[in-house]
Scaffold this active site. Structure first.
Site: not given
Length: 282
Positions: A38, A93, A170, A174, A205
């Site tokens: 991270d 991820n 974004y 993707k 989330t």
């Protein structure tokens, strides 16, 4: 009974929260040694402590890395090999959804570049260095270990269909992840390296809730969800576990949708009840 990832080593980027955290916990429960990567090392370390608390016999280490920087991704992969001797699962991820990401007229170049560097280039670096490591995995037939491995790249439902709320950088990043995943899967299929994308639908989330920061934005998403609710990170983690394990041994080059039916739907009937998630997920 041995877990589905027994004796395997998994590296997860963006492991400090959301899908990454839930995947780290789930992979450990299935026997994997886990490298939690991270950009925020404090968050990663907190996740590691939670993992060990839940699974005292699990092996886990943390690495601080900005995935947009190749040397940091390379170091994370090297750490996995140094600590555990191999790399079987690479879950690329980590990603961002910047609140200033908008349409073609309003999105600033700096937001575009930042998003592409993390969401797309970061996946490229992860795939590159995972492939190099997986080619050298030692074989141990007694433990079911072989060369190769599984690479999972987080894409999104917006890679397949347009988003109701504009997020150009974004969405473009993707979509590129899907295309890159398909090509890499074909190139490396005969090396025993499976490469798949996972396409989450809208999830409850912090990443998405911070972006959908008004009731209007949330409702514009919910109207397209046949199940009437946002997904949970654990539901995507379960999909990632399938792609990571030998359960998906004949699966490569796919875009695996975990989207509550969103990509098969036009608009759900107005006024339908917004269902809560199953109690087992709460």
């Amino acid at each position: 009974m041995p877990g589905r990832l027994e004796h395997r080593v998994a590296l997860i980027t963006g492991a400090g929260s959301g899908i990454g955290l839930e995947s780290a916990l789930l992979f450990a429960s299935e026997g994997a040694s886990v490298v939690l990567v991270d950009v925020n090392i404090d968050t990663a370390e907190k996740a590691r402590k939670l993992l060990v608390e839940k699974h005292p016999n699990a092996k886990a280490v943390t690495v601080k890395a900005d995935v947009s920087k190749e040397e940091e991704v390379k170091l994370a992969v090297e750490t996995a090999v140094k600590e555990f001797g191999r790399l079987d699962v690479m879950f690329n991820n980590a990603g961002i959804m910047h609140p200033a990401d908008d349409n073609a007229l309003n999105t600033e170049e700096r937001i575009w570049d930042l998003t592409m560097n993390i969401n797309l280039k970061g996946v490229w670096w992860g795939c590159k260095h995972a492939i190099l490591a997986m080619r050298n995995n030692p074989i141990d037939e007694s433990k079911g270990l072989h060369k190769g491995g599984s690479i999972i790249n987080t894409a999104s439902f917006v890679a397949i269909m347009g988003a109701a709320t504009p997020q150009l950088a974004y969405t473009a990043s993707k979509g590129a992840v899907l295309a890159m995943t398909r090509e890499l899967a074909m190139v490396h299929a005969r090396e025993g390296i499976r490469i798949n994308s996972i396409c989450p639908g809208p999830l409850k989330t912090p990443l998405l809730m911070d972006f959908l920061n008004t009731d209007e934005k949330k409702n514009r998403r919910l109207v397209h969800l046949p199940m009437g609710r946002f997904g949970e990170a654990i539901e995507v983690a379960r999909g990632a576990l399938f792609l990571a394990s030998d359960d998906s041994s004949y699966v490569t080059g796919t875009d695996f949708k975990v989207d509550g039916g969103l990509s098969s739907c036009y608009v759900t009937p107005e006024g339908e009840q917004i269902l809560p998630p199953p109690s087992s997920l709460v």
